[in-house]
Write an enzyme that holds these catalytic residues in place. Structure first.
Site: not given
Length: 882
Positions: A71, A481
């Site tokens: 992404d 993350d």
């Protein structure tokens, strides 16, 4: 779990990049700076994965040719010989940073050398540039680009649907692209060189995740989400007649053309109330399979169905493996076995707890089996075994209660593909890695198949901060993350990310310059503390206590000796503490949200920056005073650092194109700054080992110098610069952090926003090794044990130059009498052979003036007796021992 990825790029970029797009690279070069070039070797500090992989594409003509899209981190090609992934979009530069987000990939099955990527990261204002379709005739080794008149969203909601970009399997000069934001369906008839809208396509989509979102992120129309061909309706060289298109519209999700795109109509009888995430056609048996969800994903989705459409009869059949009432997830990952018609698989992509689910049918969806089932709740029976030995951090260091397990089978599992040439090989993407198996058909025989990471070479972390201490591990990182890692070997995957606590995103980290065993990191966590400390160089951590009101990590600084810390967290003002954060006091004189750093020599001196003002504290962070320095960037897109080994030596980088922008230097602790006239723009600054013969540490920056954007190095305090990357190695946006290695000349660690930690080594050997130091004159050594416990101790060594000439390097030797062993040493390099120890200077502390001294420390083990060494030698000279 791990749902913060969307903010990783945004928060990193909001700090400055979005203040204005950098100007074109053709600006007039500066006349007062000398630029040379160096040849570097670039690699990743291995993490393997670390982000969402929403798409995997196998070529239908050539065995072992596969691609993966990420992404925010570009695209990759599979290398079968090494079973690794090769990055394909590292050439994307600073101006086009958004083109590292890949919304769709297409591999040409007529000409396997051709591959296409639809690129663009955000459809709202976060990405100032439009999208593009990249095309390659050499499998992604080089690219040409067709710019589009609209934006694409590789990191937008719905990015796991697809594929939006496809090549006609019969006439490969024809491609289709589904667009977001109401821009409709687009077509190319010249192999992707030019594009035009399909004017008569009847539906541009209408689904948005959250209409109330004023940022435009969650309120954008997700548009046209997939295209698939029925290859049986065409012949080689002629356009395929039947084309199916998926639209983000719950009432009108599937359209079809039977005349090669001349006319389009809604497919009759189709189900409503759901979005069709995927449409996969198995031409061998005439079935179009569709995976539906009530949401666009990749995070959301509470209900879903699987349907089968018979292309010959127009019959729709609900083939869902569970009753609608029993779903708490949507379906997305969808694939068929091209070697075994009738075998179809799908994922419950949004089943976060207790795990994702994968479904398999060998009778075209008539009956299904699951990857795991409950036996007697909460116990599970798995059809698979997990082997994450190559990426052990995928367990997250967790110890969950059943029915959760670690490692998980996955989450955000929107990409699922069976190798079209090998029924035993399957790959699927998750929010953290690519998993795969090479014995999938064991599923059908009742024995267990093995799932392993198939992700080596694919590096997809977003990097917020980097630290390379003078001793211990060469690299520690603050990541989005996955929190961050301590690399003791750059070529190996660390066993675990930072834990205790495990931040979802680490925003800042620092170490005590003269005691690099002491580390601090801060980050984001849904519940729990936002700060953690280490006393063993980041190998182990313990949580601190937050001041009142803290909502996020912010920035943090450790005093030079590790005795105190200054923290500027989100949600609260700047605070300071002595010790390890059990009690915090508010700092005076500095605004909330300031970026904070420490002086690397004086443990009482800290620095801050906010809105154009530089702040200095000389009392350990208790109070700050605004500097009179002027002309600094007016915004908050600034990163600065103090030089190790020299008090008050500060470098500041940052700014924006509509104001002050560049690199500044202060030698008086920020009282005044001098702007380097030859640096047009700079966004990071870092230091590394000095070159041989240089009197100053090496500078590194991500900057624009001489009209060129790149990664630059200076060995003469910024008088001249060497560009050390090249146009093939740009990695989009590199503005978060940079640091050199204090132990290896020329080595630099570069942050990326989705390509992990990149590090480079120079081909210039001029500073690659130490000369043998030959100091002259008298020397004195003070050896002191500062702490001792049952089987270990900590000591400090001070080496004083008591002669009349300066040293340009030093090497101190001694022997232990009682079998002591050094376990870790800082502020020097060392070797130990038996009882003999040699400690040598690191790059920044080799120069010792007459009458000055240098110190280093270490920890060691002992047993029985821990007597101090009787003698020390500086080269061939014996030192006086105090």
């Amino acid at each position: 779990m791990r749902r913060t990825r969307i903010l990783t790029a945004v928060l990193a970029l909001a700090a400055g990049l979005l203040a204005g797009a950098p100007p074109a690279l053709g600006a007039n070069p500066a006349k007062d700076v000398s630029i040379t070039a160096d040849t570097y070797t670039w690699k990743n500090a291995r993490i393997d994965g670390g982000g969402f992989v929403p798409g995997i594409v196998f070529n239908r003509k050539e065995r072992n040719l596969a691609y993966a899209r990420t992404d925010i981190g570009g695209a990759y090609r599979w290398q079968q010989s090494s079973k690794t992934w090769t990055p394909l979009l590292d050439s994307v530069g600073w101006d086009d940073w958004g083109h590292t987000g890949v919304v769709s990939l297409a591999s040409d099955s007529v000409d396997p050398d051709r591959v296409y990527a639809a690129v663009g990261t955000y459809t709202n204002s976060w990405d100032p540039g439009n999208g593009a379709v990249m095309r390659s005739a050499d499998r992604g080794a080089s690219w040409q680009k067709a710019d589009l008149p609209f934006k694409l969203g590789g990191n937008m909601p719905g990015r796991g649907m697809g594929e939006r970009l496809v090549v006609d399997p019969n006439r490969n000069s024809v491609l289709y692209l589904g667009a977001p934001s109401g821009k409709g369906l687009w077509r190319s008839t010249d192999s992707g060189a030019s594009w035009s809208q399909v004017a008569n396509f009847p539906n541009v989509g209408n689904h948005v995740q959250d209409p109330s979102d004023t940022s435009g992120y969650a309120s954008d129309n997700q548009g046209i989400v997939w295209v698939t061909f029925d290859e049986s309706t065409g012949t080689a060289g002629n356009a395929t007649r039947t084309v199916y298109v998926g639209v983000a519209d719950k009432d009108n999700a599937v359209y079809r053309s039977t005349d090669a795109g001349a006319t389009w109509s809604r497919v009759a009888g189709q189900p409503t109330g759901y979005l069709a995430h995927k449409g996969v056609l198995d031409a061998a048996n005439g079935y179009l399979y569709l995976a539906y969800s009530d949401k666009g994903g990749p995070y959301d989705g509470g209900k879903g169905r699987l349907w089968r459409y018979a292309t010959a009869t127009g019959t729709w059949t609900d083939i869902s493996p569970v009753a609608e009432a029993d779903t708490y997830y949507g379906f997305s990952g969808l694939t068929v076995d091209r070697q075994r018609p009738g075998t179809v698989m799908a994922t419950a992509y949004s089943s976060w707890w207790p795990d994702t689910q994968i479904f398999r049918s060998t009778d075209s969806g008539g009956t299904w089996t699951k990857a795991w089932d409950y036996t007697s709740y909460p116990d599970r029976a798995n059809r698979y075994t997990m082997d994450v030995s190559s990426s052990p951090w995928l367990t997250w260091g967790a110890n969950p209660s059943p029915p959760e397990q670690t490692p998980k089978l996955g989450w955000m599992t929107e990409a699922l593909e069976i190798d079209p040439f090998d029924s035993n090989r399957m790959m699927y993407g998750t929010g953290a890695t690519i998993y795969g198996t090479e014995d999938l058909t064991k599923w059908d025989s009742g024995s267990r198949f093995t799932v392993r990471p198939m992700v080596q070479g694919l590096e997809e972390t977003a990097v917020n901060d980097l630290a390379s201490p003078p001793s211990g591990a060469p690299l520690l990182s603050a990541l989005g993350d996955v929190g961050g890692f301590r690399h003791t070997d750059l070529a190996k995957v660390p066993s675990m990310m930072f834990t205790q606590p495990n931040f979802t995103t680490t925003t800042s980290l620092d170490f005590a310059e003269t005691n690099p065993n002491t580390f601090v990191r801060v980050g984001n966590l849904d519940s729990g503390p936002h700060i953690a400390f280490s006393t063993d160089n980041g190998a182990n951590w313990f949580a601190g206590t937050d001041p009142s009101g803290v909502s996020g990590g912010g920035t943090v600084a450790a005093a030079a000796d590790g005795g105190r810390f200054v923290w500027s967290p989100a949600g609260a003002g700047v605070h300071y503490t002595t010790g390890f954060g059990t009690s915090w006091q508010a700092s005076g004189g500095i605004p909330a949200g300031a970026v904070v750093e420490s002086d690397r020599v004086d443990p009482k001196v800290f620095y801050g920056f906010k809105s154009g003002k530089f702040y200095v504290s000389s009392d350990g962070g208790a109070s700050f005073t605004a500097s009179a320095a002027s002309g600094l960037p007016s915004g908050d897109s600034v990163r600065f650092k103090a030089l190790p080994g020299t008090k008050g030596d500060v470098w500041l980088a940052g700014g924006a194109t509509d104001g002050a922008y560049g690199l500044w230097h202060s030698t008086d602790a920020g009282a005044t700054f001098t702007k380097l006239s030859g640096v047009e723009q700079a966004d990071t600054i870092g230091f590394g080992r000095a070159a041989t013969g240089a009197s100053y540490q090496t500078l590194y920056t991500s900057a624009k110098i001489g009209g060129v954007r790149g990664i630059f190095r200076s060995t003469d305090k910024g008088a001249t610069w060497t560009r050390i990357n090249d146009d093939a190695h740009q990695w989009g946006w590199t503005g978060a952090a940079i640091t050199g290695d204090p132990r290896v000349y020329g080595r630099v660690y570069v942050s990326t926003n989705g390509r992990g930690v990149v590090y480079g080594d120079t081909s210039d050997t001029g500073g690659g090794s130490d000369p043998t130091p030959t100091p002259t004159g008298a020397c004195t050594v003070t050896y002191k044990v500062t702490n001792q416990w049952a089987d270990g101790f900590q000591a400090e060594v001070r080496l004083a130059n008591t002669g009349s000439s300066a040293w340009s390097g030093w090497s101190l030797g001694w022997s232990f009498a009682d079998g002591q062993r050094i376990t870790q040493l800082w502020n020097a390099e060392y070797t130990q052979s038996g009882s003999a120890v040699t400690a040598r200077n690191v790059g920044w502390n080799g120069g010792v003036a007459a009458g000055s001294s240098v110190s280093f420390g270490f920890t060691g083990s002992w047993s029985g007796t821990n007597s101090r060494p009787a003698a020390f030698k500086l080269g061939d000279q014996t030192c006086t021992v105090q």
